[in-house]
Design a protein around this motif. Sequence first.
Motif, PDB file in Angstrom:
ATOM      1  N   HIS A  51      10.491 -32.889  34.846  1.00  0.00           N
ATOM      2  CA  HIS A  51       8.952 -33.396  34.120  1.00  0.00           C
ATOM      3  C   HIS A  51       8.059 -32.519  35.395  1.00  0.00           C
ATOM      4  CE1 HIS A  51       5.881 -34.170  31.904  1.00  0.00           C
ATOM      5  NE2 HIS A  51       5.141 -34.677  32.939  1.00  0.00           N
ATOM      6  N   PHE A  52       8.495 -32.639  36.513  1.00  0.00           N
ATOM      7  CA  PHE A  52       7.386 -32.851  37.436  1.00  0.00           C
ATOM      8  C   PHE A  52       6.914 -31.545  38.134  1.00  0.00           C
ATOM      9  CE2 PHE A  52       6.567 -37.201  36.676  1.00  0.00           C
ATOM     10  CZ  PHE A  52       5.178 -37.342  36.969  1.00  0.00           C
ATOM     11  N   GLU A  53       8.112 -30.731  38.278  1.00  0.00           N
ATOM     12  CA  GLU A  53       8.439 -29.321  39.187  1.00  0.00           C
ATOM     13  C   GLU A  53       7.922 -28.372  38.705  1.00  0.00           C
ATOM     14  OE1 GLU A  53      13.166 -28.976  40.044  1.00  0.00           O
ATOM     15  OE2 GLU A  53      12.485 -28.562  37.874  1.00  0.00           O
ATOM     16  N   ARG A  54       7.190 -28.665  37.829  1.00  0.00           N
ATOM     17  CA  ARG A  54       6.270 -27.689  37.531  1.00  0.00           C
ATOM     18  C   ARG A  54       4.736 -27.568  37.932  1.00  0.00           C
ATOM     19  NH1 ARG A  54       4.640 -30.728  31.361  1.00  0.00           N
ATOM     20  NH2 ARG A  54       7.148 -30.915  32.027  1.00  0.00           N
ATOM     21  N   PHE A  55       4.480 -28.458  38.903  1.00  0.00           N
ATOM     22  CA  PHE A  55       3.899 -28.958  39.467  1.00  0.00           C
ATOM     23  C   PHE A  55       3.609 -28.487  41.064  1.00  0.00           C
ATOM     24  CE2 PHE A  55       3.323 -32.194  36.394  1.00  0.00           C
ATOM     25  CZ  PHE A  55       2.100 -31.668  35.633  1.00  0.00           C
ATOM     26  N   GLY A  56       4.486 -27.687  41.348  1.00  0.00           N
ATOM     27  CA  GLY A  56       4.492 -27.974  42.590  1.00  0.00           C
ATOM     28  C   GLY A  56       6.799 -28.220  42.899  1.00  0.00           C
ATOM     29  N   LEU A  57       7.146 -27.617  44.159  1.00  0.00           N
ATOM     30  CA  LEU A  57       7.634 -28.496  45.114  1.00  0.00           C
ATOM     31  C   LEU A  57       7.986 -29.666  45.091  1.00  0.00           C
ATOM     32  CD1 LEU A  57      10.072 -26.233  45.815  1.00  0.00           C
ATOM     33  CD2 LEU A  57       8.745 -25.879  48.414  1.00  0.00           C
ATOM     34  N   THR A  87      -1.294 -34.663  43.258  1.00  0.00           N
ATOM     35  CA  THR A  87      -3.317 -34.640  43.101  1.00  0.00           C
ATOM     36  C   THR A  87      -3.189 -33.487  41.952  1.00  0.00           C
ATOM     37  OG1 THR A  87      -3.975 -34.681  44.901  1.00  0.00           O
ATOM     38  CG2 THR A  87      -5.145 -34.148  43.523  1.00  0.00           C
ATOM     39  N   ARG A  88      -2.567 -32.793  41.717  1.00  0.00           N
ATOM     40  CA  ARG A  88      -2.351 -31.479  39.708  1.00  0.00           C
ATOM     41  C   ARG A  88      -1.913 -32.727  39.257  1.00  0.00           C
ATOM     42  NH1 ARG A  88      -1.391 -26.567  41.442  1.00  0.00           N
ATOM     43  NH2 ARG A  88       0.495 -26.963  40.690  1.00  0.00           N
ATOM     44  N   ALA A  89      -0.349 -33.144  39.303  1.00  0.00           N
ATOM     45  CA  ALA A  89       0.855 -33.788  38.739  1.00  0.00           C
ATOM     46  C   ALA A  89      -0.122 -35.956  38.607  1.00  0.00           C
ATOM     47  CB  ALA A  89       1.873 -34.576  39.578  1.00  0.00           C
ATOM     48  N   VAL A  90      -1.073 -36.217  38.814  1.00  0.00           N
ATOM     49  CA  VAL A  90      -1.487 -37.429  38.801  1.00  0.00           C
ATOM     50  C   VAL A  90      -2.099 -37.008  37.730  1.00  0.00           C
ATOM     51  CG1 VAL A  90       0.109 -38.755  40.378  1.00  0.00           C
ATOM     52  CG2 VAL A  90      -3.046 -37.799  40.687  1.00  0.00           C
ATOM     53  N   LYS A  91      -2.987 -36.095  37.817  1.00  0.00           N
ATOM     54  CA  LYS A  91      -4.645 -36.164  37.141  1.00  0.00           C
ATOM     55  C   LYS A  91      -4.211 -36.589  35.476  1.00  0.00           C
ATOM     56  CE  LYS A  91      -7.268 -32.550  38.672  1.00  0.00           C
ATOM     57  NZ  LYS A  91      -7.598 -31.215  39.308  1.00  0.00           N
ATOM     58  N   ASN A  92      -3.052 -36.388  34.906  1.00  0.00           N
ATOM     59  CA  ASN A  92      -2.597 -36.975  33.462  1.00  0.00           C
ATOM     60  C   ASN A  92      -2.044 -38.186  34.207  1.00  0.00           C
ATOM     61  OD1 ASN A  92      -1.687 -37.572  31.178  1.00  0.00           O
ATOM     62  ND2 ASN A  92      -0.593 -36.205  30.923  1.00  0.00           N
ATOM     63  N   LYS A  93      -2.027 -39.086  33.873  1.00  0.00           N
ATOM     64  CA  LYS A  93      -2.284 -40.308  34.357  1.00  0.00           C
ATOM     65  C   LYS A  93      -0.974 -40.834  33.460  1.00  0.00           C
ATOM     66  CE  LYS A  93      -4.609 -41.919  37.428  1.00  0.00           C
ATOM     67  NZ  LYS A  93      -4.820 -40.897  38.793  1.00  0.00           N
ATOM     68  N   THR A  94      -0.809 -40.229  32.352  1.00  0.00           N
ATOM     69  CA  THR A  94       0.244 -41.368  31.084  1.00  0.00           C
ATOM     70  C   THR A  94       1.050 -39.892  30.634  1.00  0.00           C
ATOM     71  OG1 THR A  94      -1.268 -40.735  29.525  1.00  0.00           O
ATOM     72  CG2 THR A  94      -1.379 -43.292  30.390  1.00  0.00           C
ATOM     73  N   PRO A  95       1.741 -39.028  31.590  1.00  0.00           N
ATOM     74  CA  PRO A  95       2.335 -38.264  31.007  1.00  0.00           C
ATOM     75  C   PRO A  95       3.542 -39.143  30.226  1.00  0.00           C
ATOM     76  CG  PRO A  95       3.334 -39.071  32.506  1.00  0.00           C
ATOM     77  CD  PRO A  95       2.455 -39.736  32.551  1.00  0.00           C
ATOM     78  N   SER A  96       3.994 -37.772  28.765  1.00  0.00           N
ATOM     79  CA  SER A  96       5.064 -38.442  28.680  1.00  0.00           C
ATOM     80  C   SER A  96       6.398 -37.079  28.932  1.00  0.00           C
ATOM     81  CB  SER A  96       4.839 -37.380  26.451  1.00  0.00           C
ATOM     82  OG  SER A  96       5.986 -37.877  25.627  1.00  0.00           O
ATOM     83  N   GLY A  99      10.219 -38.064  25.558  1.00  0.00           N
ATOM     84  CA  GLY A  99       9.148 -38.641  24.092  1.00  0.00           C
ATOM     85  C   GLY A  99       8.419 -40.081  24.139  1.00  0.00           C
ATOM     86  N   ARG A 100       8.225 -40.325  25.922  1.00  0.00           N
ATOM     87  CA  ARG A 100       7.591 -41.975  25.950  1.00  0.00           C
ATOM     88  C   ARG A 100       6.695 -41.781  27.103  1.00  0.00           C
ATOM     89  NH1 ARG A 100      10.685 -47.456  26.719  1.00  0.00           N
ATOM     90  NH2 ARG A 100       8.536 -48.812  28.010  1.00  0.00           N
ATOM     91  N   ARG A 101       5.782 -42.996  26.499  1.00  0.00           N
ATOM     92  CA  ARG A 101       4.299 -42.795  27.422  1.00  0.00           C
ATOM     93  C   ARG A 101       4.816 -43.129  28.649  1.00  0.00           C
ATOM     94  NH1 ARG A 101       1.055 -39.748  27.190  1.00  0.00           N
ATOM     95  NH2 ARG A 101       0.759 -38.331  24.594  1.00  0.00           N
ATOM     96  N   ALA A 102       4.635 -42.177  29.830  1.00  0.00           N
ATOM     97  CA  ALA A 102       4.369 -43.237  31.371  1.00  0.00           C
ATOM     98  C   ALA A 102       3.314 -43.201  31.802  1.00  0.00           C
ATOM     99  CB  ALA A 102       6.027 -41.907  31.683  1.00  0.00           C
ATOM    100  N   ASN A 103       3.798 -43.712  32.821  1.00  0.00           N
ATOM    101  CA  ASN A 103       2.267 -43.595  33.824  1.00  0.00           C
ATOM    102  C   ASN A 103       2.666 -43.404  35.468  1.00  0.00           C
ATOM    103  OD1 ASN A 103       2.679 -46.341  35.493  1.00  0.00           O
ATOM    104  ND2 ASN A 103       3.258 -47.256  33.489  1.00  0.00           N
ATOM    105  N   CYS A 104       1.710 -42.545  36.295  1.00  0.00           N
ATOM    106  CA  CYS A 104       2.115 -42.052  37.140  1.00  0.00           C
ATOM    107  C   CYS A 104       0.484 -42.523  38.117  1.00  0.00           C
ATOM    108  CB  CYS A 104       2.325 -40.874  37.163  1.00  0.00           C
ATOM    109  SG  CYS A 104       1.851 -39.662  37.158  1.00  0.00           S
ATOM    110  N   ASN A 105       0.927 -42.632  39.259  1.00  0.00           N
ATOM    111  CA  ASN A 105      -0.265 -42.242  40.206  1.00  0.00           C
ATOM    112  C   ASN A 105       0.272 -42.259  41.441  1.00  0.00           C
ATOM    113  OD1 ASN A 105       0.468 -44.880  41.398  1.00  0.00           O
ATOM    114  ND2 ASN A 105      -0.761 -45.838  39.313  1.00  0.00           N
ATOM    115  N   LEU A 106      -0.638 -42.465  42.563  1.00  0.00           N
ATOM    116  CA  LEU A 106      -0.224 -41.980  43.533  1.00  0.00           C
ATOM    117  C   LEU A 106       0.654 -43.888  44.184  1.00  0.00           C
ATOM    118  CD1 LEU A 106      -2.510 -40.356  44.967  1.00  0.00           C
ATOM    119  CD2 LEU A 106      -0.272 -39.268  44.882  1.00  0.00           C
TER     120      LEU A 106
END
Length: 139
Positions: A51-57, A87-96, A99-106
């Motif tokens: 899921h997070f690889e799209r934002f970077g290495l 920083t780009r990855a946490v712009k969306n604080k509630t990624p799916s 199929g489930r709404r997660a939450n992410c921050n630093l």
Amino acid sequence: GGGGYEASGWGDTVYVDGVLQDPHHGMDTSKTKLFVGGLAWQTTTETLRAHFERFGLIMEAVVICDKPTGRSKGYGFVTFFEAKDATRAVKNKTPSIDGRRANCNLAAYGHARRQGGFGEGFGKKKRMGGYGDMDGVGD
């Protein structure tokens, strides 16, 4: 034994059972490490990473599991090599994720808040007032 230690560019990075031990060694991860909560129980380290690889290495992705049962505890951590990717990855604080709404921050932000001790109680009061009183939050 003894041949498993490899002096690569990351010098002191040590893997035990495939888990990165002390990924902070000599590195400031406060701007690159994300806490991801609210994960579906079937989310694995692989799907979290995917899921997070799209934002970077990604340096490390891990879903925290209960040792006795091996079941996910519903949260994990993702560490990027570059702060800008995190920083780009946490712009969306509630990624799916799965199929489930997660939450992410630093992760550092989350820990800093927790160390504030009784800050949680005060935070709730502030939130009740709606969004009108958000001035002065996050200097």
